[in-house]
Design an enzyme around this catalytic site. Sequence first.
Site, PDB file in Angstrom:
ATOM      1  N   CYS A   1      -6.785   3.194   0.874  1.00 54.93           N
ATOM      2  CA  CYS A   1      -7.575   4.402   0.614  1.00 54.93           C
ATOM      3  C   CYS A   1      -7.068   5.142  -0.616  1.00 54.93           C
ATOM      4  CB  CYS A   1      -7.540   5.314   1.828  1.00 54.93           C
ATOM      5  SG  CYS A   1      -8.358   4.581   3.242  1.00 54.93           S
TER       6      CYS A   1
ATOM      7  N   GLU B   1       0.852  -1.188   0.000  1.00 54.36           N
ATOM      8  CA  GLU B   1       0.000   0.000   0.000  1.00 54.36           C
ATOM      9  C   GLU B   1       0.883   1.231   0.000  1.00 54.36           C
ATOM     10  OE1 GLU B   1      -2.495   0.442   3.465  1.00 54.36           O
ATOM     11  OE2 GLU B   1      -3.521   2.140   2.548  1.00 54.36           O
TER      12      GLU B   1
ATOM     13  N   GLU C   1     -12.448  -1.189   0.921  1.00 56.32           N
ATOM     14  CA  GLU C   1     -13.032  -0.767   2.192  1.00 56.32           C
ATOM     15  C   GLU C   1     -14.195   0.209   1.969  1.00 56.32           C
ATOM     16  OE1 GLU C   1     -10.718   1.736   5.299  1.00 56.32           O
ATOM     17  OE2 GLU C   1     -10.148  -0.320   5.615  1.00 56.32           O
TER      18      GLU C   1
END
Length: 766
Positions: free
Chosen positions: A231, A27, A356
Site C-alpha cells: 500500500c 515491504e 492491489e
Amino acid sequence: MNSRIVLNVDIKEKGAPLGDLFGIFFEDLNHAADGGLYAELVQNRSFEFDPIDNANYHSLTSWEKVERGVGKAKIHVEESNPLNERNPHYLVIDVIEPGDGVGIMNLGFNTGLPLTRGENYKFSCYARKDTDFDESVKISLESTDGGIYADAIVSVTSDQWTKYEVTLTADANDYSGRLVITTKSKGKLYLDMVSLFPEKTFKNRTNGMREDISKLLADMKPKFMRFPGGCLVHDGSLDPDARDSMYRWKNTIGDIEQRPARRSNWGYNQTLGLGYYEYFLLCEDIGAKPLPVLPAGYDPHHQRMVPINELQPWIDDAFDLIEFARGNVSTIWGAKRAELGHPEPFGLEYIGVGNEEVGEPFFERYAYFHKAIKERYLDINIINSSGPFAAGGEYERGWKSAKENKSDLVDEHYYQTPEWFLANYHRYDNFKADEPKVFLGEYATWGNTYYNALVEAAFMTGLEKNVHAVGLACYAPMLCNVDYVNWKPDMIWFNNHEVYASANYYVQKLFMNHQGDNQIKIQVSGLEKPQKQKIASITGVISVAANQISAEFSEIKLKNNDTGEEIPYDDAFFSVEAGISRISETDWENYTLSLKAKKLSGKRGFIIYFGEEDQDNRANVNSRNSCLTQSLFAVDTDREYKLKLEVCGRHIRTFIDGEIINETEDKLPVIEPLYYSASTENSTGDVIIKVVNVQEKPVTAQLVLEGTDSDVLTGTIFEMSGYNLCDENSFEAPKLVVPRQKDFSVNVKDFSYEFPKQSITIFRLF
Ligand code: AHR
C-alpha cells in the site's frame, strides 16, 4: 487397507522451466526499513518527523535534551536557514549555561541504540555555529544513566553547514544505548542529519543494511525481490513534492541529506535512506532480480487520480527507472546510476504497475503505462493487478484488463486461513498457459505456527506444479520490528539487536534453496483418494447488521427453496444503530433470505451474517477468516435496496436490486494424501523431490527413480517434522521449528521412505 504407494520420478522427462518462481517481497511496513533493515541507528536524524506521519510525532521525536551539572540550554527546531530545501528542519542548541555540558541525546529505535563491545560506529552530522560558539562538541555513546562507552571530540569551526564525521568504538554491550552530543561552549550550535551507522553493514556498504537481517534474506536465495510495497506505493497525494506523496522513486536516490522525508501510510516516517539505489544494490547483494512496483497515478484508498492528460510524467518515471536500472552510462539515468557508484547496469526484467488496485480509474491508466512501456521496452515483463482478494468483481476486473492489455503477469494477493489454502490447492490447475501468468505477489496463511508453515509448503508444491500458469510467488509481509507491528503474521521478526525467522521462513527458504530449474515428471500411484468430507450445508444463525451506520430493515423473509416454506420475520420493520439483530436460525440446506435495507446516515453499509455457529467469533473460525470473494458497492443514503442471499449447500449468491453481486463456493478443506513436486537443477544436475504430508499419520512410499544408470542413490534430505502444530519460533526459542538435514545413500531399486506425519521432506539427489 493401503495399497503400496509409489513415487515415480523420471529424471529424463524434463518439463516446464520454473524460471524465477520463488522470490521475496520487501515491504516497508512494521518499520521494515527505518528501524529495520536500514542500519541507521538514529531515529529522526534530520528532525523532520511531523504529525502528518503520525499524530504523536513532532520534530524532536526520539530526542531528549541533556543538561549536565548546572548546565542549561534551550533546544528547538528551526527552518529559516536549512541545510537544503528538501531537508528544511534543523536543531538549535541555545546554550544558556554550559555547566558540565549541554546538548541532546537520541533514543534510537526499540529500547535504544544497540551497541556491541569492540564494534565501530560511524557518526556523522551537519553542523554550523554562531560567532559566540567557541568550544568543541563531544560525541558519546552512553548508557541510559550516563555511563560512557565511547567518545570523541569534534570541532565545529564554520558558520556554514559543514559535514563532520568521526568513528567511535563501543567498549561494552548495551542494547539501550544513547547517542549524546554535548558542548561546554556558550552560544548556539545548529545540527542536522545526525547519523550513526554500525561500521559492519551487509557487504560493508555505506548507507547499508543490517547484517543479521540481510543475511537471512540472502540465505533464502530468492530469485527476485519485489519492493518497496504494498500500500505504501499508491497511498498518498499525487504531488511528488508533498509531504504525504505516493512513493516516487526519484525522491529516494542521491545524497541522503537531499532525500525528502515522507509520511508512510503505515503511520510512521520514511527517511528514504533506504531508497531505490539501495534496493537495487541489495538485490544484487542477495542475488535476486529486482522487481520494483510503481504507482499508476491513482490512489484507491482516497480516490485521488492524476488526469489522463497529465499521466505522461508518471509514465516517464517508469521509463527513467528502466534506464536507471539498465541503461548504459551515456544515457541520462544510466549516468546518474554511475555517478552514484554503479556504472554497470543492475538489470531489470520486471516492473509492477500498481499494487492491489481496485476501481476502473486504475485500469484506465494502466493501459497507457502498458502500451508506452511495451513500445519502448518490449522485453520488460509488466505486472498488472487483481486487487486485494482471491476472487470477486475487482479480481475479475484486474484479470480482464490483463488479458485485454496482454500484461505479462497479474499480481494476486490473498491472506487466508490454512483451511482455505488446503481447499484451494488446485486453484491454478485449470489456468491457461497462453494467458497472463500469475504473480502471487502477496500471500500467507494467518499465523506463524508450524501448521501454517506446513500448509504453505503443501500449497507451494501446487504453485510449482502449475508453472504453466504461475510465474512468480512471494510470501508477505516479510519483515516486522516487534515494537512497531502494523501487520501480522510476518516472515522475519526482529528488535534492535536480535532477529528470528518464523517457521514460514524456513519453508520459504527450503523452496527457494531447492527450487530447481525445470520440472521433471513425477507420478504417484497407490494413493488413497483425498478424503471427501460430507458436504455440510451452511446452516445456523442469520443476523443483519448496520456497519457503522444507522439503518432500517424491512420485509425480511427466509424461504426454504426445497419445500417453499417461508418464515417472515416478526418485526416487519426495524432500525439498527450501528449494531446487529438476529433474524433467525436455520438448518435448511437450500434457502433464500430477502429483505429491504436503507441507510439513514453513516459511512459504511449493511452486513448479513449467516451460517453462524459462535456469536463471540462472528465471521471468524478460530479467530481467523478468509475472504472468499469481494466486490465493490457504495451504499447511498436514504435509498432503499433489495438485498437477497441465496445459500444452497456450500454455494452462495448475493444480489442487490435483482443484480447478482457475488457468487462463490465455500469449499471445505480437503487433505490430499501427499503433496509433491519434482525438479532438476541445471548447474548441479541434482534431482529435487519435495513431499509434504499434512495428514496426522505417517505415509510410507517407494521412491522409484527412472532414467538413471546408477544403482546407488546418494543425496541429502531436508526435513521438517516432529513439531506440534502450534509450535512457533520466538526470540526465546528461535530455532524451535527448523529443517533438519541428513545425508543418505540407498539402493535405487529399494528406496522406501516413511514420510512422518505432518512433515515436509525435500530430497536432493546428486
Ligand atoms: O502486506 C500487507 C498489505 O497487504 C500490503 O501493503 C497490501 O498490498 C496488502 O493489503
